[in-house]
Scaffold this motif. Structure first.
Motif, PDB file in Angstrom:
ATOM      1  N   GLU A   1      -5.386  -5.669  -3.192  1.00 45.47           N
ATOM      2  CA  GLU A   1      -5.709  -7.051  -3.539  1.00 45.47           C
ATOM      3  C   GLU A   1      -5.354  -7.380  -4.989  1.00 45.47           C
ATOM      4  N   SER A   2      -5.459  -6.380  -5.875  1.00 40.86           N
ATOM      5  CA  SER A   2      -5.209  -6.644  -7.291  1.00 40.86           C
ATOM      6  C   SER A   2      -3.735  -6.523  -7.669  1.00 40.86           C
ATOM      7  N   ILE A   3      -2.889  -6.119  -6.747  1.00 40.41           N
ATOM      8  CA  ILE A   3      -1.464  -5.936  -7.056  1.00 40.41           C
ATOM      9  C   ILE A   3      -0.732  -7.246  -6.793  1.00 40.41           C
ATOM     10  N   GLU A   4      -0.307  -7.881  -7.873  1.00 38.49           N
ATOM     11  CA  GLU A   4       0.357  -9.174  -7.767  1.00 38.49           C
ATOM     12  C   GLU A   4       1.876  -9.065  -7.748  1.00 38.49           C
ATOM     13  N   ALA A   5       2.388  -7.923  -8.196  1.00 40.65           N
ATOM     14  CA  ALA A   5       3.850  -7.767  -8.240  1.00 40.65           C
ATOM     15  C   ALA A   5       4.206  -6.306  -8.438  1.00 40.65           C
ATOM     16  N   MET A   6       5.384  -5.923  -7.968  1.00 44.41           N
ATOM     17  CA  MET A   6       5.992  -4.623  -8.227  1.00 44.41           C
ATOM     18  C   MET A   6       7.470  -4.872  -8.516  1.00 44.41           C
ATOM     19  N   ALA A   7       8.050  -4.014  -9.324  1.00 48.29           N
ATOM     20  CA  ALA A   7       9.448  -4.222  -9.702  1.00 48.29           C
ATOM     21  C   ALA A   7      10.200  -2.907  -9.716  1.00 48.29           C
ATOM     22  N   VAL A   8      11.455  -2.956  -9.273  1.00 49.56           N
ATOM     23  CA  VAL A   8      12.374  -1.832  -9.435  1.00 49.56           C
ATOM     24  C   VAL A   8      13.223  -2.134 -10.662  1.00 49.56           C
ATOM     25  N   MET A   9      13.069  -1.315 -11.687  1.00 44.89           N
ATOM     26  CA  MET A   9      13.782  -1.523 -12.944  1.00 44.89           C
ATOM     27  C   MET A   9      14.657  -0.323 -13.263  1.00 44.89           C
ATOM     28  N   ARG A  10      15.721  -0.566 -13.993  1.00 48.81           N
ATOM     29  CA  ARG A  10      16.554   0.525 -14.460  1.00 48.81           C
ATOM     30  C   ARG A  10      15.828   1.275 -15.574  1.00 48.81           C
ATOM     31  N   ILE A  11      16.053   2.575 -15.647  1.00 50.36           N
ATOM     32  CA  ILE A  11      15.565   3.325 -16.799  1.00 50.36           C
ATOM     33  C   ILE A  11      16.202   2.726 -18.048  1.00 50.36           C
TER      34      ILE A  11
ATOM     35  N   LYS B   1       0.833  -1.205   0.000  1.00 51.44           N
ATOM     36  CA  LYS B   1       0.000   0.000   0.000  1.00 51.44           C
ATOM     37  C   LYS B   1       0.866   1.253   0.000  1.00 51.44           C
ATOM     38  N   LYS B   2       1.930   1.243   0.797  1.00 49.58           N
ATOM     39  CA  LYS B   2       2.824   2.399   0.881  1.00 49.58           C
ATOM     40  C   LYS B   2       3.546   2.638  -0.450  1.00 49.58           C
ATOM     41  N   VAL B   3       4.080   1.576  -1.017  1.00 46.33           N
ATOM     42  CA  VAL B   3       4.903   1.708  -2.218  1.00 46.33           C
ATOM     43  C   VAL B   3       4.054   2.006  -3.445  1.00 46.33           C
ATOM     44  N   SER B   4       2.922   1.319  -3.584  1.00 43.42           N
ATOM     45  CA  SER B   4       2.100   1.467  -4.789  1.00 43.42           C
ATOM     46  C   SER B   4       1.231   2.711  -4.769  1.00 43.42           C
ATOM     47  N   GLY B   5       0.893   3.214  -3.560  1.00 44.15           N
ATOM     48  CA  GLY B   5       0.000   4.350  -3.454  1.00 44.15           C
ATOM     49  C   GLY B   5      -1.460   3.984  -3.637  1.00 44.15           C
ATOM     50  N   MET B   6      -1.766   2.700  -3.709  1.00 47.32           N
ATOM     51  CA  MET B   6      -3.134   2.228  -3.905  1.00 47.32           C
ATOM     52  C   MET B   6      -3.806   1.967  -2.554  1.00 47.32           C
ATOM     53  N   GLN B   7      -5.082   2.329  -2.466  1.00 44.41           N
ATOM     54  CA  GLN B   7      -5.825   2.051  -1.246  1.00 44.41           C
ATOM     55  C   GLN B   7      -6.146   0.566  -1.136  1.00 44.41           C
ATOM     56  N   SER B   8      -6.482  -0.056  -2.261  1.00 40.21           N
ATOM     57  CA  SER B   8      -6.765  -1.484  -2.290  1.00 40.21           C
ATOM     58  C   SER B   8      -5.592  -2.202  -2.924  1.00 40.21           C
TER      59      SER B   8
END
Length: 758
Positions: A140-150, A131-138
């Motif tokens: 449940e639908s976030i299955e993954a997040m990634a830190v990628m290089r530009i 919730k903190k990283v994505s900025g989303m209130q919900s």
């Protein structure tokens, strides 16, 4: 168990994960400055539940701050679908353009099968962290997040890179989408996605465009920002590209514009351009095409019948009509999975010129309708809708009121905060200035000598050069002197200095030039020069006017040396911000936790206050005060990098009261400490400098450390937050951008013209 930086990590252990690439720490390298930043994520950390974890804070700032993203060379991508599409696209490339540093998964989630073939660090996180990283209130639908290089396919070209290798920007610049000041991230992302889907070769972002790695832009582009070669540069760079590859420039423009008559995009026009390299320029949501785009491009429009509400139906209808009339066929792509797009052959209908242009234009209008416009249909039949980003807004305005349209900005409410002395007065006066203000430029003088054009747009006197260039690029110039509010005397002291002109001869040249204008034209004598202005940033430029007492007394002098001992008159003259452009590193901001040094100054001891500052504080352990400049031999850009780690940057007056140090401090996010007497700060009558700077007199130098340490941390945070807000006011651009340094100088001139009485 503890993480680095003395921040505890809970001892909760989830199920065993596949751990790849177990480096001791992640590191990123800034693409321009080549310095590494170690990220606080030790190899033994497999699960994070605390939102206070330094790596969580890092990811949060990657999502929120453009300057932070680009200074670290990394992007946060939220959602399994765009991550998967980016990874699948990378598999199709011979040379990888994107590297994934870390994959964040919910603590109750299995590792996706599509990640098995990749070598990537995996960390599981709690729902609070998601919730903190994505900025989303919900979450449940976030299955993954990634830190990628530009991606390496993205190029942010330095403003001074005249010798930039434009052949390296795009593999084949046969079709290039050019976006001119598109600020809405949803619109920009949708256009990048459309360009990728139709096989265009790249996108060129002119000044004023939002960051293509903004979270909303990433969401709208569905990973296209990592697939399409993107260049962020100036008009000078675009012109180099156009010249190098002989690219023809088209621009979408409304048919309703009474000042320009665009061509209809016809079959004949499309056929004539089929084999030529082509760029399509689309303007911003609020202001449309810039003046420079309208001058350089062939304007085209795509009229269509029907109500705006039925626009989505009109897309399919227009495509069907194209088939029925034996025009070029336009196929809409099936539900797009951009990660698996394979290039279609040149004969494919998808690559038809007219089809691509129509669809790009339609996508622009659709995204504008969705993100920007609450459109209501009147009872009267509407005019034709044209292929331009801002046309839907223009349809709600009478043709004579086109210049009254404000430029849309999703942070419009934040723009007019208490950093201004009178926010509402500034908002209203600025809008009036944009609608009405006109300046006549005297045409006399050979541009190859001292007149009309700038010497250069780099160095510590670049502000003078940018003004000379911007006044011709912006909306304020008029060819009719009877319509002018002010008259610009276009003689450049910087050009004289560059040609070795002595101070004595400089004074004579200025005097002779102005007297020739007085003799030739009637305008000076109407007010004895009160409605005339003169711009100079070089120190000796102020004194070059001394041969003309009426110019010093009556005319507006826009100068970088606003010192009272050279006859600067605050209520009449204008303080020009001295900006050392181009900036060597990206803008700082929202990075207070990195600022551990209390105060910093390094420079020549060419004034009394600088000598005292160095003598009193050069051996202090909390203030980093050097007795001279930092030698380049000690390392690359050490001086600029020091701004990133300092809370307060000391700005003592030099041999002249002015210097570029205050604007350097503002750009790099370091609170400027003005340590000088009798200094009329740039835009002082517009901006409340005490809201983002510390203003001291020279006698305060002896208590400097005590004063800075006495500032509460909460006040420091407020100063820093406000400092980020004013950064745009101290940046020069070509062409100029709303609220930038050029527009602020013009606003100061607009205020002063009101006191002139005929």
């Amino acid at each position: 168990m503890q993480c680095t930086n003395i921040i505890p990590v809970p001892t909760i252990h989830p199920k065993k994960l596949k751990l790849r690439n177990s480096n001791s720490q992640l590191s990123v390298t800034h693409p321009q400055s080549n310095f590494e930043v170690q990220l606080p994520l030790p190899s033994h950390v497999k699960f994070i539940s605390s939102t206070s974890n330094p790596f969580v804070k890092h990811c949060h700032k990657l999502r929120q701050s453009s300057s932070y993203r680009h200074s670290h060379g990394s992007v946060l991508v939220v959602g399994a679908t765009p991550i998967r599409e980016i990874c699948e696209f990378q598999k199709s490339l011979l040379e990888k353009t994107v590297m994934m540093d870390c994959l964040l998964l919910p603590d109750n989630c299995e590792i996706p099968e599509w990640i098995d073939d990749l070598s990537v660090r995996i960390v599981q996180v709690s729902s609070a962290v998601i919730k903190k990283v994505s900025g989303m209130q919900s979450t449940e639908s976030i299955e993954a997040m990634a830190v990628m290089r530009i991606p390496t396919s993205f190029s942010d070209i330095n403003a001074d890179a005249k010798e930039a290798n434009c052949r390296a920007w795009f593999p084949s610049p046969h079709r290039v989408l050019v976006l001119d000041g598109v600020q809405d991230p949803g619109n920009l992302g949708t256009l990048l996605r459309s360009a990728t889907a139709f096989g265009w070769n790249g996108a060129f972002l002119l000044p004023g465009c939002c960051d293509p790695f903004n979270e909303k832009a990433l969401r709208a582009s569905r990973g296209a920002s990592f697939q399409l070669p993107i260049v962020s540069g100036t008009w000078n760079h675009l012109e180099s590209l156009i010249t190098e590859f002989q690219i023809k420039m088209l621009a979408g423009h409304p048919e309703t514009d009474k000042y320009s008559k665009p061509f209809h995009l016809s079959q004949k026009l499309a056929d004539s351009l089929a084999k030529l390299p082509l760029s399509l320029v689309l303007g911003s949501e609020g202001s449309g095409l810039s003046e420079q785009s309208r001058r350089h491009c062939e304007l085209v429009t795509i009229p269509m019948a029907g109500e705006f509400e039925s626009l989505n139906v009109s897309v399919a209808a227009a495509q069907n009509r194209s088939k029925q009339r034996s025009f070029i066929t336009v196929h809409t792509a099936p539900p797009m999975s951009l990660g698996k797009l394979s290039p279609a052959p040149p004969s494919s209908p998808m690559f038809s010129l007219r089809g691509s242009l129509i669809t790009l234009a339609f996508f622009t209008l659709l995204s504008l309708a969705y993100f920007s416009v609450n459109f209501s249909v009147s009872s009267a039949p509407p005019p034709p809708v044209s292929a331009t980003v801002n046309n839907a807004v223009r349809q709600q305005t009478a043709p004579g009121d086109l210049n009254q349209l404000p430029e849309e900005n999703e942070n419009e409410n934040e723009e007019f905060s208490d950093i201004y002395h009178s926010p509402e007065v500034f908002r209203l006066n600025y809008a009036e200035m944009e609608r009405k203000f006109k300046v006549y430029i005297y045409p006399d003088g050979d541009p190859k000598t001292f007149y009309q054009t700038p010497r250069k747009l780099t160095g510590k006197y670049s502000s003078e050069g940018y003004f000379f260039q911007n006044i011709r690029e912006g909306r304020f110039r008029t060819e009719d002197p009877d319509q002018a509010h002010l008259f610009f005397i276009p003689i450049s002291c910087h050009k004289m200095r560059g040609k070795g002109t002595s101070y004595e001869n400089m004074t004579i040249i200025v005097q002779n030039y102005v007297e020739s204008l007085i003799a030739k034209y009637p305008y000076w004598n109407r007010t004895l020069g009160a409605d005339h202005f003169f711009v100079t940033c070089h120190d000796v430029g102020v004194r070059a006017t001394e041969g003309l007492p009426l110019l010093v007394k009556n005319s507006i002098r826009v100068v970088c040396s606003p010192s009272y001992d050279v006859g600067f008159i605050p209520h009449k003259d204008v303080a020009l911000p001295q900006v050392l452009q181009p900036f060597a590193l990206p803008a700082g901001g929202n990075d207070v936790e990195n600022r551990t040094t209390l105060g910093f100054w390094a420079g020549h001891r060419n004034s009394k206050i600088r000598v005292i500052l160095a003598r009193v504080w050069e051996n202090d352990t909390e203030l980093y005060i050097l007795n001279n400049r930092i030698s380049r031999a000690e390392g690359n850009l050490l001086y600029q990098k020091k701004f990133y780690t300092t809370k307060f940057c000391i700005c003592p007056g030099g041999s002249q009261v002015n210097s570029a140090r205050p604007t350097d401090s503002i750009h790099y996010g370091c609170i400027p400490v003005i340590l000088s007497n009798y200094y009329d700060l740039p835009f002082n009558d517009i901006l409340d400098w005490r809201k983002f700077a510390v203003i001291l007199t020279e006698k305060d130098v002896y208590q400097l450390k005590h004063i800075l340490k006495a500032i509460p941390y909460s006040d420091f945070l407020t100063l820093h937050k406000n400092l980020v807000k004013v950064q745009k006011h101290f940046q020069w651009n070509s062409p100029p951008i709303k609220y930038d340094a050029f527009h602020m100088v013009m606003y100061d001139l607009w205020l002063r013209h009101h006191v002139i009485k005929y």
